[in-house]
Scaffold this motif. Structure first.
Motif, PDB file in Angstrom:
ATOM      1  N   LEU A 178       0.849  -1.187   0.000  1.00  8.50           N
ATOM      2  CA  LEU A 178       0.000   0.000   0.000  1.00  8.50           C
ATOM      3  C   LEU A 178       0.886   1.238   0.000  1.00  8.50           C
ATOM      4  O   LEU A 178       1.752   1.375   0.870  1.00  8.50           O
ATOM      5  N   PRO A 179       0.716   2.143  -0.966  1.00  7.16           N
ATOM      6  CA  PRO A 179       1.533   3.363  -1.002  1.00  7.16           C
ATOM      7  C   PRO A 179       1.312   4.196   0.261  1.00  7.16           C
ATOM      8  O   PRO A 179       0.213   4.223   0.815  1.00  7.16           O
ATOM      9  N   ASP A 180       2.372   4.866   0.734  1.00  4.67           N
ATOM     10  CA  ASP A 180       2.265   5.633   1.968  1.00  4.67           C
ATOM     11  C   ASP A 180       1.584   6.984   1.784  1.00  4.67           C
ATOM     12  O   ASP A 180       1.106   7.566   2.752  1.00  4.67           O
TER      13      ASP A 180
ATOM     14  N   ALA B 279       1.464   6.930  -4.929  1.00  2.00           N
ATOM     15  CA  ALA B 279       0.671   5.858  -5.534  1.00  2.00           C
ATOM     16  C   ALA B 279       0.801   5.902  -7.051  1.00  2.00           C
ATOM     17  O   ALA B 279       0.827   6.980  -7.651  1.00  2.00           O
ATOM     18  N   ILE B 280       0.878   4.739  -7.646  1.00  2.00           N
ATOM     19  CA  ILE B 280       0.966   4.626  -9.111  1.00  2.00           C
ATOM     20  C   ILE B 280      -0.407   4.228  -9.635  1.00  2.00           C
ATOM     21  O   ILE B 280      -0.920   3.158  -9.297  1.00  2.00           O
ATOM     22  N   LEU B 281      -0.997   5.103 -10.433  1.00  2.00           N
ATOM     23  CA  LEU B 281      -2.251   4.764 -11.111  1.00  2.00           C
ATOM     24  C   LEU B 281      -1.883   4.223 -12.484  1.00  2.00           C
ATOM     25  O   LEU B 281      -1.221   4.907 -13.261  1.00  2.00           O
TER      26      LEU B 281
ATOM     27  N   PHE C  48      -4.374   3.233  -4.828  1.00  2.00           N
ATOM     28  CA  PHE C  48      -4.385   4.701  -4.766  1.00  2.00           C
ATOM     29  C   PHE C  48      -5.365   5.175  -3.707  1.00  2.00           C
ATOM     30  O   PHE C  48      -5.031   6.004  -2.851  1.00  2.00           O
ATOM     31  N   LEU C  49      -6.581   4.640  -3.720  1.00  2.00           N
ATOM     32  CA  LEU C  49      -7.574   5.041  -2.725  1.00  2.00           C
ATOM     33  C   LEU C  49      -7.119   4.653  -1.315  1.00  2.00           C
ATOM     34  O   LEU C  49      -7.301   5.418  -0.359  1.00  2.00           O
ATOM     35  N   GLY C  50      -6.502   3.494  -1.178  1.00  2.00           N
ATOM     36  CA  GLY C  50      -5.999   3.066   0.117  1.00  2.00           C
ATOM     37  C   GLY C  50      -4.885   3.946   0.650  1.00  2.00           C
ATOM     38  O   GLY C  50      -4.690   4.053   1.863  1.00  2.00           O
ATOM     39  N   SER C  51      -4.162   4.617  -0.242  1.00  2.00           N
ATOM     40  CA  SER C  51      -3.056   5.479   0.189  1.00  2.00           C
ATOM     41  C   SER C  51      -3.540   6.706   0.957  1.00  2.00           C
ATOM     42  O   SER C  51      -2.744   7.379   1.614  1.00  2.00           O
ATOM     43  N   PHE C  52      -4.833   6.988   0.895  1.00  2.00           N
ATOM     44  CA  PHE C  52      -5.393   8.110   1.652  1.00  2.00           C
ATOM     45  C   PHE C  52      -5.589   7.759   3.129  1.00  2.00           C
ATOM     46  O   PHE C  52      -5.869   8.640   3.939  1.00  2.00           O
ATOM     47  N   ARG C  53      -5.446   6.494   3.470  1.00  2.00           N
ATOM     48  CA  ARG C  53      -5.715   6.037   4.834  1.00  2.00           C
ATOM     49  C   ARG C  53      -4.908   6.798   5.881  1.00  2.00           C
ATOM     50  O   ARG C  53      -5.376   7.055   6.980  1.00  2.00           O
ATOM     51  N   ASN C  54      -3.683   7.175   5.562  1.00  2.00           N
ATOM     52  CA  ASN C  54      -2.833   7.924   6.488  1.00  2.00           C
ATOM     53  C   ASN C  54      -2.551   9.335   5.981  1.00  2.00           C
ATOM     54  O   ASN C  54      -1.571   9.957   6.391  1.00  2.00           O
ATOM     55  N   HIS C  55      -3.410   9.820   5.107  1.00  2.00           N
ATOM     56  CA  HIS C  55      -3.236  11.131   4.485  1.00  2.00           C
ATOM     57  C   HIS C  55      -4.174  12.136   5.151  1.00  2.00           C
ATOM     58  O   HIS C  55      -5.374  11.896   5.255  1.00  2.00           O
ATOM     59  N   GLY C  56      -3.621  13.227   5.618  1.00  2.00           N
ATOM     60  CA  GLY C  56      -4.428  14.260   6.255  1.00  2.00           C
ATOM     61  C   GLY C  56      -4.905  15.296   5.255  1.00  2.00           C
ATOM     62  O   GLY C  56      -4.096  16.007   4.662  1.00  2.00           O
TER      63      GLY C  56
END
Length: 154
Positions: free
Chosen positions: A18-20, A25-27, A82-90
């Motif tokens: 999962l991209p951080d 993230a690579i689309l 890509f959507l999962g990379s928002f999990r730790n994104h403020g």
């Protein structure tokens, strides 16, 4: 069809991390094998999460992404990562929703795109964010997104 339009995909069919961040993230995209006809594609992410940039508390949304492709399709595993990379994104709800749309536009250049971000309440206020760009080609079936508005009183 002699060309393998999937040969350059890097994430599908293998282990991935999962991209951080959304920026890392690579689309990935593939050639649209039905580019001679207009049709709509829908992705639904009912468990999308990001972080409040002020409190670092989690925010939750039900995202519905609709698009009418032109020459490229987004590869679904890369979209999921890509959507999962928002999990730790403020970021605020508006920024997350519109950033997703803008990144998809940049990568696949759809004829039309619409994103509904149906965010769950925090602080007692649900925030729904809607984005659309382009014109719907004549004759394309575009169903409603089907996500009910928040009903706090049942």
């Amino acid at each position: 069809m002699s060309d393998n339009i999937y040969q350059d995909l890097q994430q599908l069919g293998g282990d991935t991390v999962l991209p951080d961040t959304p920026e890392n993230a690579i689309l990935e995209s593939v050639k649209n094998p039905q580019a001679d006809v207009d049709y709509m594609i829908r992705f639904t992410a009912p468990e999308f999460t990001s972080l409040c940039p002020m409190t670092s508390q989690p925010d939750f949304a039900h995202l519905v992404i609709d698009y009418i492709p032109d020459q490229l399709l987004v590869e679904s595993k890369s979209l999921k990562l890509f959507l999962g990379s928002f999990r730790n994104h403020g970021a605020f709800h508006e920024d997350c929703t519109v950033s997703i749309a803008r990144r998809l536009i940049e990568e696949i250049k759809p004829k039309w795109i619409r994103i509904g971000g149906y965010w769950y309440p925090r602080g007692g206020i649900p925030i729904d964010v809607f984005f659309a760009q382009g014109e719907i080609p004549k004759g394309v079936w575009v169903p409603e997104q089907g996500v009910a508005g928040y009903r706090g009183r049942g």
